[in-house]
Design an enzyme around this catalytic site. Structure first.
Site, PDB file in Angstrom:
ATOM      1  N   PRO A   1       0.835  -1.208   0.000  1.00  0.00           N
ATOM      2  CA  PRO A   1       0.000   0.000   0.000  1.00  0.00           C
ATOM      3  C   PRO A   1       0.869   1.258   0.000  1.00  0.00           C
ATOM      4  O   PRO A   1       1.885   1.306   0.710  1.00  0.00           O
ATOM      5  CB  PRO A   1      -0.817  -0.115   1.292  1.00  0.00           C
ATOM      6  CG  PRO A   1      -0.212  -1.198   2.089  1.00  0.00           C
ATOM      7  CD  PRO A   1       0.653  -2.042   1.200  1.00  0.00           C
TER       8      PRO A   1
ATOM      9  N   ALA B   1      10.640   3.056  -1.610  1.00  0.00           N
ATOM     10  CA  ALA B   1      11.989   2.466  -1.581  1.00  0.00           C
ATOM     11  C   ALA B   1      11.989   1.106  -2.274  1.00  0.00           C
ATOM     12  O   ALA B   1      12.958   0.742  -2.963  1.00  0.00           O
ATOM     13  CB  ALA B   1      12.477   2.320  -0.146  1.00  0.00           C
TER      14      ALA B   1
ATOM     15  N   ASP C   1      15.123   3.036   4.708  1.00  0.00           N
ATOM     16  CA  ASP C   1      14.199   2.245   3.877  1.00  0.00           C
ATOM     17  C   ASP C   1      14.939   1.512   2.764  1.00  0.00           C
ATOM     18  O   ASP C   1      14.792   0.299   2.585  1.00  0.00           O
ATOM     19  CB  ASP C   1      13.131   3.154   3.248  1.00  0.00           C
ATOM     20  CG  ASP C   1      12.070   3.581   4.246  1.00  0.00           C
ATOM     21  OD1 ASP C   1      12.291   3.417   5.452  1.00  0.00           O
ATOM     22  OD2 ASP C   1      11.015   4.081   3.804  1.00  0.00           O
TER      23      ASP C   1
HETATM   24  O1  PMV Z   1       7.215   6.522   6.173  1.00  0.00           O
HETATM   25  P1  PMV Z   1       8.401   5.719   5.789  1.00  0.00           P
HETATM   26  O2  PMV Z   1       8.149   4.261   5.744  1.00  0.00           O
HETATM   27  O3  PMV Z   1       9.060   6.206   4.531  1.00  0.00           O
HETATM   28  O4  PMV Z   1       9.504   5.883   6.958  1.00  0.00           O
HETATM   29  C1  PMV Z   1      10.090   7.119   7.243  1.00  0.00           C
HETATM   30  C2  PMV Z   1      11.083   6.986   8.368  1.00  0.00           C
HETATM   31  C3  PMV Z   1      11.561   8.343   8.924  1.00  0.00           C
HETATM   32  O5  PMV Z   1      12.479   8.046   9.972  1.00  0.00           O
HETATM   33  C4  PMV Z   1      10.398   9.133   9.510  1.00  0.00           C
HETATM   34  C5  PMV Z   1      12.232   9.198   7.867  1.00  0.00           C
HETATM   35  C6  PMV Z   1      13.587   8.691   7.417  1.00  0.00           C
HETATM   36  O6  PMV Z   1      14.058   9.197   6.385  1.00  0.00           O
HETATM   37  O7  PMV Z   1      14.205   7.857   8.098  1.00  0.00           O
END
Ligand code: PMV
Length: 317
Positions: A101, A110, A152
């Site tokens: 999702p 990613a 990610d």
């Molecule tokens: O929302 P996601 O799954 O892309 O995770 C972001 C993680 C953060 O720590 C909030 C941002 C980052 O770049 O690490």
């Protein structure tokens, strides 16, 4: 016609999101139940340098070079060609689908970036090592997210549980015994870019408060590593709860995430927290797999749109 097939998993952050942007460690695992799939079909009769991209999920059917230079798909191809020193390439059609999702904190962008880097490089005759795939996909991730920490693309690039800290060599996760994680989607779109920039703005206004919270998240992450090594689920669950409280304090939770976190806890989970950027997206709960059905049902009754069961396991180095 058969093509070259590449897949990359989703991911979830177990501990340390947001603080990781400020240099603290974070722990993430791949989630292989959800994935991006890319299939490349060569066009032997096509003109060279002619690549067609089909992404039905986003209604895209275009020639690669007609995409803006800042489009992540174009950047992915560009960084691979640059890395391999290639200027001329055979024609192909590339089909991208994903079961991850979007905007949900599960690493959909990613996963696409990593898959594109793998697919283009293999199509051009090179099987790149995971560290190179990770580094190249980071350049694509910056288009989606500005200045991501890199967690990610690292966990997805290596397809292993990682302990990630900016500017440090990645470490792989070792656990004393596998533990079960239930992921639940709040149905509210996560807003990572907005969450990260909001945290930065508030950090600039009150550095003492925010540094204290980031440091606390860093300590929780370190303690979680110890609990993962000993397989201490009760302690690990409490640490998840503490991590969620810190994420609430830095202003990245959402009432629906809080509701799901509380529902998981009151239905027997050891602990629960939001995962990823927040402001929506998914939460995770540490559970006894024997209670998975009841907890999933309670989460759905509380409004979860999807639930996924996964495991934290050791990853061979
Ligand atoms: O929302 P996601 O799954 O892309 O995770 C972001 C993680 C953060 O720590 C909030 C941002 C980052 O770049 O690490």
């Amino acid at each position: 016609m058969t093509g070259l097939k590449i897949t990359s998993p989703a991911k979830t952050i177990l501990f340390g999101e947001h603080a990781v942007v400020y240099g603290y460690p974070a722990i993430a695992i791949p989630v292989s139940q959800l994935k991006t799939t890319i299939t490349i079909y060569p066009n032997p009769l096509g003109k060279s340098n002619d690549i067609t991209i089909i992404a039905p999920d986003i209604g895209l059917h275009k020639n690669l070079t007609s995409l803006p230079k800042t489009h992540p798909f174009f950047t992915a191809f560009d960084v691979v060609c640059h890395h391999l020193g290639i200027t001329s390439y055979p024609s192909c059609t590339l089909k991208i689908t994903s079961t991850i999702p979007i905007a949900s904190g599960l690493g959909s962008s990613a996963s696409i970036a990593v898959s594109l880097i793998k697919a283009f490089s293999q199509f051009l005759g090179a099987v790149l090592p995971p560290q190179t795939i990770t580094d190249l996909s980071y350049q694509v991730e910056t288009i989606y997210h500005g200045t991501p920490s890199g967690i990610d693309n690292t966990v997805i690039g290596f397809e292993k549980g990682v302990i990630f800290q900016k500017e440090k060599k990645v470490q792989f996760l070792e656990v004393g015994k596998p533990v079960s994680i239930l992921i639940a989607n709040s149905g509210v779109h996560g807003k990572t870019k907005e969450a990260v920039s909001g945290v930065r703005k508030r950090w600039e206004q009150d550095k003492t408060k925010y540094e204290t919270l980031f440091e606390k998240i860093g300590t929780i992450t370190q303690q979680a590593l110890d609990s993962l090594k000993t397989g201490h689920e009760i302690k690990l669950g409490l640490l998840m709860n503490e991590n969620h409280a810190c994420l609430q304090s830095i202003g990245v939770s959402h009432p629906k995430l809080d509701l799901l976190v509380n529902t998981a806890r009151s239905n027997g989970a050891f602990g629960a927290k939001l995962c990823g950027g927040g402001l929506g997206g998914n939460m995770i709960a540490l559970i006894n797999p024997d209670h998975s059905e009841e907890i999933q049902q309670a989460l759905k009754q509380a409004g979860a749109t999807q639930t996924y069961l996964t495991k934290i396991e050791s990853t061979s180095l």
